[in-house]
Structures are given as C-alpha cells and as structure tokens.
Design a protein around this motif. Structure first.
Motif, PDB file in Angstrom:
ATOM      1  N   GLY A  64      36.633  -3.967  57.086  1.00 18.57           N
ATOM      2  CA  GLY A  64      36.026  -2.723  56.911  1.00 18.57           C
ATOM      3  C   GLY A  64      36.316  -1.564  57.805  1.00 18.57           C
ATOM      4  N   VAL A  89      32.190   2.906  57.008  1.00 18.77           N
ATOM      5  CA  VAL A  89      33.569   2.340  56.971  1.00 18.77           C
ATOM      6  C   VAL A  89      34.534   3.181  57.798  1.00 18.77           C
ATOM      7  CG1 VAL A  89      35.445   1.787  55.276  1.00 18.77           C
ATOM      8  CG2 VAL A  89      33.121   0.831  54.920  1.00 18.77           C
ATOM      9  N   THR A 123      35.208  -2.346  49.943  1.00 17.25           N
ATOM     10  CA  THR A 123      34.276  -2.288  50.920  1.00 17.25           C
ATOM     11  C   THR A 123      33.095  -1.668  50.603  1.00 17.25           C
ATOM     12  OG1 THR A 123      35.483  -0.161  51.456  1.00 17.25           O
ATOM     13  CG2 THR A 123      36.142  -2.309  52.506  1.00 17.25           C
TER      14      THR A 123
END
Length: 483
Positions: free
Chosen positions: A143, A134, A107
C-alpha cells in the motif's frame, strides 16, 4: 465469538503475500506482464522471447525484493525510473496504464474498500479517503504508492523492452548493466542513510528472580497499533487511574520492522528479530528460533496463553487461542475479550496476553490523524475497564496479579503505516500496576518491548527464555529504587 478457522489461517498467510511489499512486487510484476500478453500466451514464439527476457530481468526484480525503500528513501526510486527512461529511451504506455489501473484497483477499491468493508464493516465509500492514505503511506507494504509504483514500472518497462524484439547480447547487457548500477547505488544508499533501526542489547538477560514470585498471575493487555501521542490525547479515565496507581514508562521503543507478528515475537521472547527469525507478517518458516515466555513457563510447570487473531499462530502455534478477525470493528475487541474470559475460566493460566485489535484496524482503514482513531482508543479504555471488573469479580485480580498495559507498535501516516519506524511508530504506551509493582512512579529511562518477557518471568519467579536479551524493568518493581 468464534476461533479462526483453518481456512482463515491459510487465507491470512495468502493475504500477507499481497500485503508485504517484498512478496507483492514479484507477484504484481509477473501478473501484470502476463496480462499484457494474454493473446500471445499460447504462442511458442512469444515464450521464446519471454523466457530469456524474464531471466535477464529477474536480477532487477530480486534487487527490488531485497531492498526496501521506506520513508524518505523511496524518492530515490523515482530517480531510478527517470534514469531508465533517459538511458533506454523506452516506455510502454500499455504497461503504464495497466499497472496503474491494477494497482489503484487493488489498493484503493479491493483492499481499502471491499476487503475492509467485508472484514471490519468499513463504509462502502472508504475509497474516498483511502486513496489519500495510500499516497501518504511511507512504509514498504504493497500500500505504498510512492515505492511500489516506480518499482513495478521499472521492472515492467525492462521486461517490455527485452521482449519487444529478439533478445541480443547488447540489449541483455544494457539491462544487466543498469541492474548492476542500481544495485551499487542501492547498497550505498542503504549503508549511508538507512540509519533509524534500534540498537538492541547484546548480552543475555541477567536479572533472574530465584526467590519468591512477586505475582501469582500476570495479565498483559496489548492495544495493537496504538500511537503514543494519540494515546495521550484520548480521554481514558480508567487507564489513567490505573496507570497512576502503578509505574508508567514514557520512552518504550518497538523493534524493527514494526510489524505485528515481529513485535509480538520480540515482546514474548525478549529477543530481536534477527534472533527469533520473524522478520515480517509473512512468516515463511513457522515457529520461533528461540524460546518464548510460554516455553519458559512450561519448563517451570506453569502455563501461559495468548489470545489474538490468526496470524499470531505462525509464530506461537498452539500457545495462541485464536479469534476470527472477520468481524465488525465494533465487535472484534469484544470477541477477543470474550475469548480471554474463556481462557481464564477454562485454563486458569499464570500468564494471559490479550491482543486488542480495533485501534490498529481503525488506523489502517481510516488513518491515524482522524477523530475516529482517538475515539477508538477511548472505546478501548471502556472495554478494558469492563474486562478488569469482570476479572476482579471472579477473583482473577486477587491482590496477587500484576497487569501490564502496552502496545506492540505505533502507527504512522497513511494507511496506519507501521514497519519502518516513521514518526508515530517508534514509541508505545507502557504501564504496569498491581502485585509487585511500585505505585506512583514515572520512569523516563529508555526501555524496549524486548523487556516484556524477562519482566514477566521476574514477576512470576521463573527463568527468562533462552535467547532473551531484554532487561527486567526493575524500576517498576516494589522495593526497587528509581535510578
């Protein structure tokens, strides 16, 4: 400016598997499980333990695929994880470290830094901000740390518990009983507290213009992912001037889930997601289950075109003039506008829908509460002004053209969250001006992006798409009284 290649179209679909939370979860869990056991993958004894474990754990994985836990509901997942630790008295440190490491790498560094740098020109240091985005993200995408991490850990810990020893009926029963308890709790939770979805009309669109068209052409400009509150804060002299010359709707709601392909599908069919069949950006069955405004125009011998990036092809097929999204964020909207100009010159459509992407991408890459987001809206104002001046110079705004400005959805906190209608996502800018539009009106009555397709059809004097339940925005039409 170049169209999306066949590779990009496929790549966009593959990326959506990793982007959408429902598909990310099983891929991430299975991939992490296999990495934990790389030295054993060639062992028949390992697979004798692993296959039954995967079979017993699959209902738990399926449960987390079926249920989203967006916004405030995600905190329940951490209670589920605590319940697992108390009941099973088992935790796997290697699974914990590997899952967290892989998730943060994917991510924050791969997605938030490398991917966005290569695709949009985001700074190489984007990870310094993206990790916070995030953590804040409240929607059910991959995410969303606070949803995806507890889901992954519960599933991985269950698999590791089951595979650590030969499977017995007692161990399988404990895992299945735990899954059944979570399923019951999740059902009750979603029935009682998942209460923020919009209510859609049930009756088909009734208003049909069978008389003289109010406009010869309609141009729709969609500022993808534009928050209504940040839109108001931006300095946008051209749009303010044009909006004052027409009708502004102050309370236009998007659909659920507020994903781009879902929203465009509802905007251009007049139908809710349950009817048109597109429920996320990951489109498993290409095409719509109902007619679009492009189909309605074809029935009347007219033509419409949608200029946008590759993932809109999944819903609208050949009606999309695609533009590659692999471009610096300073260039993507200019490329889309260049494609719109080409469509006007070569196709002369009765309806042109133009997607502008830079505002949305800025929210995803850098967040919506930073100055860059408002600055991007201000840049978009200047780009729209330039496009409209070009249209006017070439006769496409000849007094018989209506223009509609709107967004498909807003954006929330975190990585430009949109999908589950947190604050900032639900309401969008919406204004009309030009042919057939009443000047100087402000309408506060609630409206929906579903109302776009029937309003376009009314302006052009064609029947609305079959399946449309949106209403014609008659308060914006010249000669109509505001209620």
């Amino acid at each position: 400016m170049r169209p999306a290649s066949g590779f990009e179209i496929v790549a966009a679909r593959v990326w959506n598997v990793l982007n959408e939370g429902k598909s990310f979860h099983p891929v991430f869990v299975l991939g992490t499980f296999l990495l934990l056991h790389v030295p054993e993958l060639g062992s028949a004894e390992f697979w004798a333990r692993a296959l039954p474990a995967l079979a017993v754990a699959s209902p738990l994985v399926a449960l987390f695929v079926y249920y989203d836990f967006p916004l405030r509901l995600r905190w329940t997942l951490w209670a589920y994880l605590a319940a697992f630790l108390l009941l099973f008295r088992f935790a796997d440190l290697a699974a914990l470290v590997l899952a967290l490491g892989l998730y943060i790498f994917f991510t924050v560094f791969f997605w938030g830094t490398l991917y966005y740098h290569l695709r949009t020109g985001a700074p190489r240091t984007n990870f310094l901000r993206f990790w916070r985005l995030v953590l804040e993200n409240p929607d059910s995408t991959s995410g969303n740390f606070l949803e995806q991490v507890p889901k992954a850990l519960i599933s991985l810990f269950t698999l590791q518990y089951l595979v650590s020893e030969p499977l017995t009926w007692g161990r399988a029963g404990l895992a299945l009983g735990f899954t059944a308890a979570l399923a019951t709790a999740s059902y009750v939770l979603h029935r009682r507290f998942f209460d923020w979805k919009p209510v859609y009309p049930a009756e088909p669109t009734r208003d049909v213009n069978r008389g003289r068209p109010l406009a010869r052409r309609v141009i729709v400009v969609v500022i993808d992912g534009c928050r209504l509150d940040r839109f108001h804060q931006a300095r946008k002299p051209y749009l303010e001037r044009m909006m004052a010359s027409g009708t502004v709707y102050t309370t236009v709601e998007t659909v659920y889930p507020a994903r781009t392909v879902v929203c465009f599908s509802s905007m251009l069919t007049g139908a809710p997601p349950e009817a048109h069949g597109i429920s996320s950006n990951l489109v498993l069955k290409l095409g719509l289950r109902v007619e679009s405004v492009f189909d309605a125009l074809r029935r009347a011998g007219r033509k419409g075109r949608l200029v946008g990036i590759a993932h809109l092809i999944d819903a609208f097929g050949d009606d999309v003039a695609s533009v590659t999204s692999v471009a610096h964020n300073d260039r993507i909207d200019q490329n889309l506008i260049a494609a719109a100009k080409r469509e006007l010159e070569e196709q002369d459509p009765d309806l042109l829908v133009l997607q502008l992407l830079a505002v949305d991408q800025n929210g995803h890459v850098r967040g919506t509460y930073y100055p860059e987001y408002v600055e991007r809206i201000e840049i978009t104002d200047r780009l729209i002004e330039g496009f409209m001046r070009w249209c006017e110079e070439r006769g496409y705004l000849d007094g018989e053209t209506a223009v509609i400005l709107m967004a498909d959805h807003g954006q929330g906190i975190g990585i430009g969250a949109h999908g589950h209608l947190s604050e900032g996502e639900r309401y969008v800018p919406f204004a009309l001006w030009g042919a057939g539009i009443a000047p100087g009106r402000v309408v506060e009555e609630p409206a929906s992006i579903l109302d776009l397709a029937p309003t376009i059809c009314y302006l052009l004097g064609v029947e609305p798409p079959d399946g449309s339940v949106g209403r014609v925005l008659k308060d914006a039409l010249a000669g109509e009284r505001v209620r």
